[in-house]
Design a protein around this motif. Sequence first.
Motif, PDB file in Angstrom:
ATOM      1  N   ARG A  45       0.854  -1.181   0.000  1.00 11.73           N
ATOM      2  CA  ARG A  45       0.000   0.000   0.000  1.00 11.73           C
ATOM      3  C   ARG A  45       0.895   1.237   0.000  1.00 11.73           C
ATOM      4  NH1 ARG A  45      -5.121   0.152   3.989  1.00 11.73           N
ATOM      5  NH2 ARG A  45      -5.289  -1.880   2.983  1.00 11.73           N
ATOM      6  N   GLU A  46       0.535   2.209  -0.838  1.00  9.93           N
ATOM      7  CA  GLU A  46       1.354   3.405  -0.954  1.00  9.93           C
ATOM      8  C   GLU A  46       0.506   4.666  -0.849  1.00  9.93           C
ATOM      9  OE1 GLU A  46       3.219   3.528  -4.805  1.00  9.93           O
ATOM     10  OE2 GLU A  46       1.311   3.692  -5.874  1.00  9.93           O
ATOM     11  N   LEU A  47       1.132   5.718  -0.352  1.00  9.47           N
ATOM     12  CA  LEU A  47       0.446   6.996  -0.263  1.00  9.47           C
ATOM     13  C   LEU A  47       0.256   7.579  -1.655  1.00  9.47           C
ATOM     14  CD1 LEU A  47      -0.575   9.473   1.410  1.00  9.47           C
ATOM     15  CD2 LEU A  47       1.768  10.343   1.258  1.00  9.47           C
ATOM     16  N   VAL A  48      -0.954   8.047  -1.926  1.00 12.39           N
ATOM     17  CA  VAL A  48      -1.245   8.757  -3.169  1.00 12.39           C
ATOM     18  C   VAL A  48      -1.245  10.272  -2.909  1.00 12.39           C
ATOM     19  CG1 VAL A  48      -2.937   9.133  -4.990  1.00 12.39           C
ATOM     20  CG2 VAL A  48      -2.614   6.832  -4.030  1.00 12.39           C
ATOM     21  N   ALA A  49      -2.033  10.666  -1.930  1.00 13.73           N
ATOM     22  CA  ALA A  49      -2.126  12.084  -1.588  1.00 13.73           C
ATOM     23  C   ALA A  49      -2.679  12.212  -0.180  1.00 13.73           C
ATOM     24  CB  ALA A  49      -3.022  12.834  -2.564  1.00 13.73           C
TER      25      ALA A  49
END
Length: 120
Positions: A45-49
């Motif tokens: 899982r990665e940060l988008v905004a």
Amino acid sequence: QVQLVESGGGLVQAGGSLRLSCAASGSIFSIRAMGWYRQAPGNQRELVAAITSIGVPNYADSVKGRFTISRDNTKNTVTLQMNSLKPEDTAVYYCNAVVRTTDYIVKDYWGQGTQVTVSS
């Protein structure tokens, strides 16, 4: 308890747009940061905004100039406008909120996730 309910995912062609919304409800005293993360199959899982309580945004390099995050503190909502979508944006998108509850406990909350699929 705090609930985050997302809406707005779907299937779109490359170059198209989608708008994701997330509404927080429950035992909320205040909300600090709100944000969107995504997870593609086989990936972390990665940060988008993300956006602070006073509206300062932060974007992943991969979405800068294409995505816009905003929030409405009166409604406890956060929105992600996604333009110029690419196939590599395909993922399950999760809403996140750092909430101080009415018990004055600060905790991370997550939505259930909404699928975004971008076809080439």
